[in-house]
Design a protein around this motif. Sequence first.
Motif, mmCIF file in Angstrom:
data_model
loop_
_atom_site.group_PDB
_atom_site.id
_atom_site.type_symbol
_atom_site.label_atom_id
_atom_site.label_comp_id
_atom_site.label_asym_id
_atom_site.label_seq_id
_atom_site.Cartn_x
_atom_site.Cartn_y
_atom_site.Cartn_z
ATOM 1 N N ARG A 84 0.837 -1.211 0.000
ATOM 2 C CA ARG A 84 0.000 0.000 0.000
ATOM 3 C C ARG A 84 0.865 1.251 0.000
ATOM 4 O O ARG A 84 0.584 2.223 -0.698
ATOM 5 C CB ARG A 84 -0.927 -0.016 1.216
ATOM 6 N N ARG A 85 1.952 1.231 0.799
ATOM 7 C CA ARG A 85 2.850 2.383 0.868
ATOM 8 C C ARG A 85 3.544 2.605 -0.469
ATOM 9 O O ARG A 85 3.719 3.742 -0.912
ATOM 10 C CB ARG A 85 3.884 2.156 1.971
ATOM 11 N N MET A 86 3.951 1.516 -1.125
ATOM 12 C CA MET A 86 4.592 1.646 -2.436
ATOM 13 C C MET A 86 3.645 2.277 -3.437
ATOM 14 O O MET A 86 4.029 3.162 -4.199
ATOM 15 C CB MET A 86 5.030 0.267 -2.944
ATOM 16 N N ILE A 87 2.382 1.826 -3.448
ATOM 17 C CA ILE A 87 1.390 2.371 -4.384
ATOM 18 C C ILE A 87 1.189 3.854 -4.112
ATOM 19 O O ILE A 87 1.112 4.671 -5.040
ATOM 20 C CB ILE A 87 0.070 1.577 -4.273
ATOM 21 N N GLU A 88 1.150 4.207 -2.825
ATOM 22 C CA GLU A 88 0.974 5.609 -2.444
ATOM 23 C C GLU A 88 2.154 6.453 -2.939
ATOM 24 O O GLU A 88 1.966 7.547 -3.477
ATOM 25 C CB GLU A 88 0.873 5.685 -0.922
ATOM 26 N N LEU A 89 3.371 5.945 -2.780
ATOM 27 C CA LEU A 89 4.564 6.669 -3.233
ATOM 28 C C LEU A 89 4.581 6.805 -4.756
ATOM 29 O O LEU A 89 5.001 7.831 -5.293
ATOM 30 C CB LEU A 89 5.835 5.960 -2.763
ATOM 31 N N LEU A 90 4.133 5.770 -5.452
ATOM 32 C CA LEU A 90 4.117 5.825 -6.918
ATOM 33 C C LEU A 90 3.055 6.795 -7.437
ATOM 34 O O LEU A 90 3.219 7.383 -8.503
ATOM 35 C CB LEU A 90 3.888 4.426 -7.496
ATOM 36 N N LYS A 91 1.964 6.965 -6.667
ATOM 37 C CA LYS A 91 0.914 7.903 -7.076
ATOM 38 C C LYS A 91 1.420 9.338 -7.054
ATOM 39 O O LYS A 91 1.015 10.154 -7.870
ATOM 40 C CB LYS A 91 -0.313 7.771 -6.165
#
Length: 105
Positions: A84-91
Amino acid sequence: WLKPFGTELSKLRSAQTPRQRQGAMGKTAKPERSGLAAGLNKGFIVTRREMAPKPSYAKGRKSQRNGLIKEVIREVVGFAPYERRMIELLKIGSASTFKRALKLA
């Protein structure tokens, strides 16, 4: 009765193409024995049997059933916290956050 060692090896190498030497699963097959008592391919000359592929080689292969099961589990359970954190950073989308997301992976 003694043959030069080099000619024996060249005959062994030229007998098979590299494609023929390659066995199942991308591994290279063992070279045939030379019949000599010393050297890389030392040993008694025997005919090799073709072995059936082991069931363990199929582990992890994605079948239609396995793909469906993984998809259902992902829908029910969701993502792990680090995912979830990775997806947030990529957004966010900047270069530094992209690097941080890769470090997190």
